[in-house]
Write a protein that holds these residues in place. Structure first.
Motif, PDB file in Angstrom:
ATOM      1  N   ARG A 132       0.833  -1.204   0.000  1.00  0.00           N
ATOM      2  CA  ARG A 132       0.000   0.000   0.000  1.00  0.00           C
ATOM      3  C   ARG A 132       0.869   1.257   0.000  1.00  0.00           C
ATOM      4  NH1 ARG A 132      -4.876  -2.144   4.039  1.00  0.00           N
ATOM      5  NH2 ARG A 132      -6.300  -2.702   2.327  1.00  0.00           N
ATOM      6  N   ALA A 133       1.969   1.214   0.720  1.00  0.00           N
ATOM      7  CA  ALA A 133       2.875   2.370   0.736  1.00  0.00           C
ATOM      8  C   ALA A 133       3.501   2.605  -0.623  1.00  0.00           C
ATOM      9  CB  ALA A 133       3.968   2.154   1.789  1.00  0.00           C
ATOM     10  N   CYS A 134       3.501   1.572  -1.467  1.00  0.00           N
ATOM     11  CA  CYS A 134       4.132   1.637  -2.801  1.00  0.00           C
ATOM     12  C   CYS A 134       3.104   1.538  -3.927  1.00  0.00           C
ATOM     13  CB  CYS A 134       5.163   0.515  -2.930  1.00  0.00           C
ATOM     14  SG  CYS A 134       6.515   0.650  -1.751  1.00  0.00           S
ATOM     15  N   LYS A 187      12.156  -2.678  -3.196  1.00  0.00           N
ATOM     16  CA  LYS A 187      13.136  -1.601  -3.017  1.00  0.00           C
ATOM     17  C   LYS A 187      12.974  -0.974  -1.640  1.00  0.00           C
ATOM     18  CE  LYS A 187      14.652   2.842  -4.901  1.00  0.00           C
ATOM     19  NZ  LYS A 187      14.421   3.890  -5.940  1.00  0.00           N
ATOM     20  N   MET A 188      11.722  -0.750  -1.232  1.00  0.00           N
ATOM     21  CA  MET A 188      11.483  -0.171   0.085  1.00  0.00           C
ATOM     22  C   MET A 188      11.931  -1.120   1.193  1.00  0.00           C
ATOM     23  SD  MET A 188       8.041   1.329   1.890  1.00  0.00           S
ATOM     24  CE  MET A 188       8.435   3.027   1.429  1.00  0.00           C
ATOM     25  N   LEU A 189      11.681  -2.418   1.032  1.00  0.00           N
ATOM     26  CA  LEU A 189      12.118  -3.377   2.040  1.00  0.00           C
ATOM     27  C   LEU A 189      13.638  -3.372   2.181  1.00  0.00           C
ATOM     28  CD1 LEU A 189       9.679  -6.359   1.376  1.00  0.00           C
ATOM     29  CD2 LEU A 189       9.703  -4.828   3.351  1.00  0.00           C
ATOM     30  N   ARG A 190      14.347  -3.221   1.072  1.00  0.00           N
ATOM     31  CA  ARG A 190      15.805  -3.133   1.148  1.00  0.00           C
ATOM     32  C   ARG A 190      16.224  -1.824   1.834  1.00  0.00           C
ATOM     33  NH1 ARG A 190      18.393  -7.273  -1.009  1.00  0.00           N
ATOM     34  NH2 ARG A 190      20.316  -6.228  -0.367  1.00  0.00           N
ATOM     35  N   LEU A 216      16.448  11.569  10.643  1.00  0.00           N
ATOM     36  CA  LEU A 216      14.990  11.675  10.616  1.00  0.00           C
ATOM     37  C   LEU A 216      14.478  11.825   9.192  1.00  0.00           C
ATOM     38  CD1 LEU A 216      12.213  12.040  11.949  1.00  0.00           C
ATOM     39  CD2 LEU A 216      12.734  14.492  12.147  1.00  0.00           C
ATOM     40  N   LEU A 217      15.093  12.707   8.411  1.00  0.00           N
ATOM     41  CA  LEU A 217      14.605  12.955   7.053  1.00  0.00           C
ATOM     42  C   LEU A 217      14.873  11.774   6.132  1.00  0.00           C
ATOM     43  CD1 LEU A 217      15.530  16.718   6.793  1.00  0.00           C
ATOM     44  CD2 LEU A 217      13.228  15.744   6.802  1.00  0.00           C
ATOM     45  N   GLN A 264      11.785   9.795   4.242  1.00  0.00           N
ATOM     46  CA  GLN A 264      11.766   9.813   2.786  1.00  0.00           C
ATOM     47  C   GLN A 264      12.027   8.468   2.123  1.00  0.00           C
ATOM     48  OE1 GLN A 264      13.284  14.057   1.295  1.00  0.00           O
ATOM     49  NE2 GLN A 264      14.546  13.343   2.979  1.00  0.00           N
ATOM     50  N   VAL A 265      12.758   7.567   2.792  1.00  0.00           N
ATOM     51  CA  VAL A 265      13.087   6.316   2.095  1.00  0.00           C
ATOM     52  C   VAL A 265      12.800   5.049   2.893  1.00  0.00           C
ATOM     53  CG1 VAL A 265      14.927   7.497   0.821  1.00  0.00           C
ATOM     54  CG2 VAL A 265      15.514   6.185   2.854  1.00  0.00           C
TER      55      VAL A 265
END
Length: 290
Positions: A63-65, A74-77, A187-188, A192-193
């Motif tokens: 859902r986030a992707c 990619k997000m999991l990595r 934090l940023l 962001q990633v």
């Protein structure tokens, strides 16, 4: 359905939520089934990662992707890399480790009601209400991190996202000195990633003139996408109301809801109620090398 305002809603998606998911996230039964299957295959192709393959968890990431499996892996990595790079403050992190700053620090609070778009509102007090001697910058980040883990369990937040209000009323040098470029970058980078939630807007309010020192720390690390979602209002609450109507805000921010009379002390028991998920989350990331 619970009547406790401090509980998170872990119930099934309503038809209204599913309609939003289809419109904004491309979520249909067919795309959902395809996305789950493909993400499981991608996890098998990334044997250095360890994550739950249960639908409940994979849906959070997808859902986030917007249900693109390649973006999800990619997000999991990226989550694994962030946890590895910040292992000193995140390894085996549990709510009880930050219980005193969470309850007594008075820095992070979650509004008990959601806004007009069904989004969670997180308020961070970085001004006079933040005493770094009670809640260090590291503790502040760890509390934020714990809250984001808990928020993942709420279906409406998975779908509709969240909004953060940074309140800088009474900001002084004591608070600025507690913020280092490294803390701000961490934090940023996380937002962001490596945060599997939809951060829809960030609002800065009640910031005094010396806030320019804080922004000079932040600006080098803000990417274009997040920059477009950042808004600076000062003491002009009407400007904030252009994004969140007064009826969805407490009196503290020019809203018609009662003034906030709760804090992290009221929210902390929710963390304890979700102890098992925190334990599971601590196993996620890169596999330990034998």
């Amino acid at each position: 359905m619970t009547t406790n305002p401090f509980d998170i809603d872990k119930g099934p998606e309503s038809p209204e939520l599913l309609a939003i998911a289809e419109k904004e996230l491309r979520e249909t039964p067919e795309i959902k089934a395809k996305g789950l299957a493909e993400l499981r295959d991608l996890l098998k192709q990334n044997p250095d990662l360890t994550y739950s393959e249960e639908d409940e968890f994979l849906i959070i990431i997808l859902r986030a992707c917007h249900w693109y499996p390649e973006s999800a892996i990619k997000m999991l990595r990226q989550i694994a890399e962030f946890r590895r790079d910040n292992w000193k403050i995140l390894k085996d992190l549990m709510p009880e480790q930050e219980k005193i700053p969470f309850q007594e620090g008075g820095v992070v609070n979650v509004v008990t009601t959601k806004d007009h778009k069904n989004r969670r509102l997180l308020i961070v007090h970085n001004g006079k209400d933040w005493d770094p001697a009670v809640c260090s910058a590291d503790s502040l980040f760890r509390i934020f991190y714990l809250i984001h883990i808990m928020a993942q369990l709420e279906k409406s937040t998975q779908i509709c996202g969240c909004v953060c209000i940074y309140d800088f009323e009474g900001l002084g040098m004591k608070q600025i000195r507690a913020m280092s470029p490294g803390n701000v970058q961490r934090l940023l980078t996380f937002i962001q990633v490596a945060m599997p939630l939809r951060m829809k807007e960030i609002h800065f309010v009640k910031q005094p003139f010396i806030f320019k020192m804080v922004w000079s720390l932040m600006k080098p690390f803000v990417k274009e996408k997040l920059n477009k979602r950042m808004f600076f209002h000062g003491n002009n609450m009407k400007a904030l109301h252009e994004f969140i109507p007064p009826e969805n805000l407490p009196k503290n921010y020019g809203g018609t809801l009662p003034e906030i009379n709760y804090s992290g002390k009221d929210w902390y028991p929710v963390c304890e109620d979700n102890h098992d998920f925190f334990v599971k989350y601590n196993t996620f990331g890169f596999k330990d090398k034998a």
